[in-house]
Scaffold this motif. Sequence first.
Motif, PDB file in Angstrom:
ATOM      1  N   SER A 273      43.604   0.620 -26.518  1.00 22.81           N
ATOM      2  CA  SER A 273      43.305   1.455 -27.682  1.00 22.81           C
ATOM      3  C   SER A 273      44.537   1.567 -28.564  1.00 22.81           C
ATOM      4  O   SER A 273      45.668   1.503 -28.092  1.00 22.81           O
ATOM      5  CB  SER A 273      42.862   2.841 -27.183  1.00 22.81           C
ATOM      6  OG  SER A 273      43.070   3.829 -28.158  1.00 22.81           O
TER       7      SER A 273
ATOM      8  N   GLU B  45      31.920  -9.222 -40.371  1.00 22.85           N
ATOM      9  CA  GLU B  45      30.797  -8.934 -39.485  1.00 22.85           C
ATOM     10  C   GLU B  45      30.535 -10.148 -38.601  1.00 22.85           C
ATOM     11  O   GLU B  45      30.681 -11.287 -39.037  1.00 22.85           O
ATOM     12  CB  GLU B  45      29.532  -8.662 -40.303  1.00 22.85           C
ATOM     13  CG  GLU B  45      29.650  -7.532 -41.291  1.00 22.85           C
ATOM     14  CD  GLU B  45      28.805  -6.331 -40.903  1.00 22.85           C
ATOM     15  OE1 GLU B  45      27.610  -6.530 -40.646  1.00 22.85           O
ATOM     16  OE2 GLU B  45      29.348  -5.215 -40.844  1.00 22.85           O
TER      17      GLU B  45
ATOM     18  N   CYS C 221      30.316   0.506 -22.284  1.00 23.76           N
ATOM     19  CA  CYS C 221      30.916  -0.527 -23.129  1.00 23.76           C
ATOM     20  C   CYS C 221      30.336  -1.924 -22.901  1.00 23.76           C
ATOM     21  O   CYS C 221      30.476  -2.787 -23.762  1.00 23.76           O
ATOM     22  CB  CYS C 221      32.428  -0.553 -22.946  1.00 23.76           C
ATOM     23  SG  CYS C 221      32.965  -0.593 -21.227  1.00 23.76           S
TER      24      CYS C 221
ATOM     25  N   ILE D 201      27.405  -6.903 -36.244  1.00 24.66           N
ATOM     26  CA  ILE D 201      28.265  -5.730 -36.074  1.00 24.66           C
ATOM     27  C   ILE D 201      29.633  -6.016 -36.690  1.00 24.66           C
ATOM     28  O   ILE D 201      29.991  -7.173 -36.912  1.00 24.66           O
ATOM     29  CB  ILE D 201      28.432  -5.374 -34.581  1.00 24.66           C
ATOM     30  CG1 ILE D 201      29.083  -6.533 -33.819  1.00 24.66           C
ATOM     31  CG2 ILE D 201      27.081  -5.021 -33.954  1.00 24.66           C
ATOM     32  CD1 ILE D 201      29.424  -6.201 -32.387  1.00 24.66           C
TER      33      ILE D 201
ATOM     34  N   LYS E 152      35.758  -5.288 -36.230  1.00 22.26           N
ATOM     35  CA  LYS E 152      36.690  -4.283 -35.702  1.00 22.26           C
ATOM     36  C   LYS E 152      36.032  -3.437 -34.603  1.00 22.26           C
ATOM     37  O   LYS E 152      36.689  -3.024 -33.649  1.00 22.26           O
ATOM     38  CB  LYS E 152      37.275  -3.420 -36.818  1.00 22.26           C
ATOM     39  CG  LYS E 152      36.312  -2.453 -37.472  1.00 22.26           C
ATOM     40  CD  LYS E 152      37.045  -1.518 -38.455  1.00 22.26           C
ATOM     41  CE  LYS E 152      36.086  -0.537 -39.106  1.00 22.26           C
ATOM     42  NZ  LYS E 152      35.135   0.134 -38.203  1.00 22.26           N
ATOM     43  N   ASP E 153      34.736  -3.189 -34.705  1.00 20.99           N
ATOM     44  CA  ASP E 153      34.039  -2.462 -33.631  1.00 20.99           C
ATOM     45  C   ASP E 153      33.927  -3.324 -32.377  1.00 20.99           C
ATOM     46  O   ASP E 153      34.036  -2.826 -31.254  1.00 20.99           O
ATOM     47  CB  ASP E 153      32.646  -2.027 -34.083  1.00 20.99           C
ATOM     48  CG  ASP E 153      32.691  -0.929 -35.130  1.00 20.99           C
ATOM     49  OD1 ASP E 153      33.716  -0.212 -35.204  1.00 20.99           O
ATOM     50  OD2 ASP E 153      31.720  -0.794 -35.896  1.00 20.99           O
TER      51      ASP E 153
ATOM     52  N   THR F 129      37.144  -3.111 -30.540  1.00 24.21           N
ATOM     53  CA  THR F 129      37.190  -1.851 -29.778  1.00 24.21           C
ATOM     54  C   THR F 129      36.391  -1.973 -28.492  1.00 24.21           C
ATOM     55  O   THR F 129      36.831  -1.562 -27.412  1.00 24.21           O
ATOM     56  CB  THR F 129      36.601  -0.710 -30.637  1.00 24.21           C
ATOM     57  OG1 THR F 129      37.370  -0.600 -31.824  1.00 24.21           O
ATOM     58  CG2 THR F 129      36.619   0.619 -29.890  1.00 24.21           C
ATOM     59  N   GLN F 130      35.199  -2.571 -28.614  1.00 28.98           N
ATOM     60  CA  GLN F 130      34.308  -2.676 -27.454  1.00 28.98           C
ATOM     61  C   GLN F 130      34.894  -3.590 -26.386  1.00 28.98           C
ATOM     62  O   GLN F 130      34.885  -3.253 -25.206  1.00 28.98           O
ATOM     63  CB  GLN F 130      32.937  -3.198 -27.917  1.00 28.98           C
ATOM     64  CG  GLN F 130      31.814  -2.978 -26.913  1.00 28.98           C
ATOM     65  CD  GLN F 130      31.112  -1.639 -27.095  1.00 28.98           C
ATOM     66  OE1 GLN F 130      31.603  -0.742 -27.787  1.00 28.98           O
ATOM     67  NE2 GLN F 130      29.982  -1.475 -26.450  1.00 28.98           N
TER      68      GLN F 130
ATOM     69  N   ASP G 126      31.194   3.427 -25.966  1.00 30.19           N
ATOM     70  CA  ASP G 126      30.309   2.418 -26.536  1.00 30.19           C
ATOM     71  C   ASP G 126      30.172   2.705 -28.029  1.00 30.19           C
ATOM     72  O   ASP G 126      29.491   3.637 -28.429  1.00 30.19           O
ATOM     73  CB  ASP G 126      28.945   2.493 -25.830  1.00 30.19           C
ATOM     74  CG  ASP G 126      27.906   1.580 -26.466  1.00 30.19           C
ATOM     75  OD1 ASP G 126      28.248   0.815 -27.380  1.00 30.19           O
ATOM     76  OD2 ASP G 126      26.742   1.652 -26.032  1.00 30.19           O
ATOM     77  N   VAL G 127      30.859   1.903 -28.826  1.00 31.51           N
ATOM     78  CA  VAL G 127      30.789   2.120 -30.281  1.00 31.51           C
ATOM     79  C   VAL G 127      29.725   1.235 -30.938  1.00 31.51           C
ATOM     80  O   VAL G 127      29.532   1.283 -32.143  1.00 31.51           O
ATOM     81  CB  VAL G 127      32.164   1.861 -30.961  1.00 31.51           C
ATOM     82  CG1 VAL G 127      33.218   2.810 -30.417  1.00 31.51           C
ATOM     83  CG2 VAL G 127      32.606   0.406 -30.807  1.00 31.51           C
ATOM     84  N   ILE G 128      29.039   0.420 -30.143  1.00 33.68           N
ATOM     85  CA  ILE G 128      28.101  -0.559 -30.706  1.00 33.68           C
ATOM     86  C   ILE G 128      26.645  -0.135 -30.513  1.00 33.68           C
ATOM     87  O   ILE G 128      25.873  -0.082 -31.472  1.00 33.68           O
ATOM     88  CB  ILE G 128      28.301  -1.944 -30.029  1.00 33.68           C
ATOM     89  CG1 ILE G 128      29.748  -2.417 -30.118  1.00 33.68           C
ATOM     90  CG2 ILE G 128      27.322  -2.967 -30.598  1.00 33.68           C
ATOM     91  CD1 ILE G 128      30.182  -2.976 -31.419  1.00 33.68           C
TER      92      ILE G 128
END
Lengths: 307, 307
Positions: free
Chosen positions: A153, A191, B17, B192, B195-196, B199-200, B225-227
């Motif tokens: 992170s 994306e 995640c 998606i 950048k997400d 993170t995932q 879980d940001v997705i």
Amino acid sequence: MDYLKIFSPATIANVSCGFDSLGLAVDEIGDEMTFVKTPQKGVEITNITGAELTYDVDKNAASAVVKKMLLDAKADFGIQLTMHKGYFPGSGLGSSAASSAGAAFGANQLLGKPYSNLELTKFAMFGEEVACRSQIADNVAAAIYGGFVLIRSYQPLEVVKLPVPNELRLVAIHPQIEVRTEDARNVLPKEIALKDAVTQWANVGGLISGLYSNNYELISNSLKDVIVEPHRKKLIPFFDEVKSAAIKAGALGAGISGSGPTIFALCKGDEITEQVYNAIEKSYRNKNIDFEMYTSKVNKEGIKIIN
Amino acid sequence: MDYLKIFSPATIANVSCGFDSLGLAVDEIGDEMTFVKTPQKGVEITNITGAELTYDVDKNAASAVVKKMLLDAKADFGIQLTMHKGYFPGSGLGSSAASSAGAAFGANQLLGKPYSNLELTKFAMFGEEVACRSQIADNVAAAIYGGFVLIRSYQPLEVVKLPVPNELRLVAIHPQIEVRTEDARNVLPKEIALKDAVTQWANVGGLISGLYSNNYELISNSLKDVIVEPHRKKLIPFFDEVKSAAIKAGALGAGISGSGPTIFALCKGDEITEQVYNAIEKSYRNKNIDFEMYTSKVNKEGIKIIN
């Protein structure tokens, strides 16, 4: 301690599947830096060899880091530093990161080691911002922690040190062309397809499992990048040829080091490493592009004190 | 061996995640199944309790798997099976996977164990296709291998068994509403943000590192879980309230089990698990939605022979 000489390693960010998340340190390529305590406060660069870099202490990543740390620690002394760049900047092997991380490590030693590795990573990220206008952690963390690192992170910064299987080696080829980090960023889509993301995070999971379990087959199967490499490889002449030569010669996997143009291959054991080195060298020999080649163990302990 | 009774565990797919990549087996929720060798060839379901499922051997996931395996192995005998469903189908806890995986395991025993766990996973995936029209591996692999599993790849299928820290426990709440798997799929975006995705996959890497290194803090930090969760949680009434109650009570993390509606929480140790159980129960008590709750260790060995 009034004097220190260190080795700060080159680093490979992304490591195929781990874009912006994984990095590893190289054992036999890197910079040498010296640090001398001075009674007068502030920082000064007294010598730079191996590359043409600015002596302006606010614009040079290494001195900018040292300056920030001396201020933060309210040091009552100053530091003179020298830098010997052991490899080419702009290679994708974390040249500014080696300077920034080395600077953070060296200054910390002369300050009596008040800072943790995580704090040193943050200081070094400031150096990355000075050099590249971006606070990227993967290269600097790999240089500071050694081995493989995962940036779990950024907010808050969390670095996970991963194990390194003993026989892991690497080969790198640096074609002497310029790939601007900005171009390497701009070529990426904003994306991506969810199904490709799933493939990628399954590979990140597989690579990390392979590192913990010494499973070279799993490491090999996981060293795949379906997101970034298809776009960035267009910036690197003969990428597919090099990669395919490396794999055919027995490499576990091959990919782009950071934003390139360096191409790396990971291998198991010295014998295969030599075969992969030769195969890559052969594949680039007649391309009319100058190149440097390297072979190395994976550095396990990060920045080292030489004397 | 002419007779076999087994326990086939419920499973939690995705585990926050790891959408479509991670699964884990539950120790104290699952189905019981019996298998009897018969001289006449073919498969027959003689009894189903605990849920209303078809006895049509080609449409019932369990019998369809057994039938396929008997044919594949050119068996000169048949199998009669019974199924006792220990929890509700449609919960998101891998009900059809427990049947399919249990069937594959049981048939393999009566056949003299010719098939590997990977082959059993493939047979069980056929059962998933019969039940859900989709060859999904995460639930069935978790049931067969036990513990945490990573589906590193589908083509070819590669399953990685991950270690399970000793004190890991889970709490699950199944609100008695229907979430159709199809709706849970349709609510997801096809594309998606890169950048997400970064993170995932950093979280997938962190979770797997945490499992290998017994680092509960890292596991906790990575259970994000940001997705998928931001979209699917809309299908589950009071999801945010349950999750927040679980986290406040000390859970390492909480999320949607598979495609829901079950919400799971992972916890360290029995004491916190009880607190989390109570906190979740309290948060759902007055919502006018019936619910079942479960608490369990993580199952480490997968499907078990009872007698």
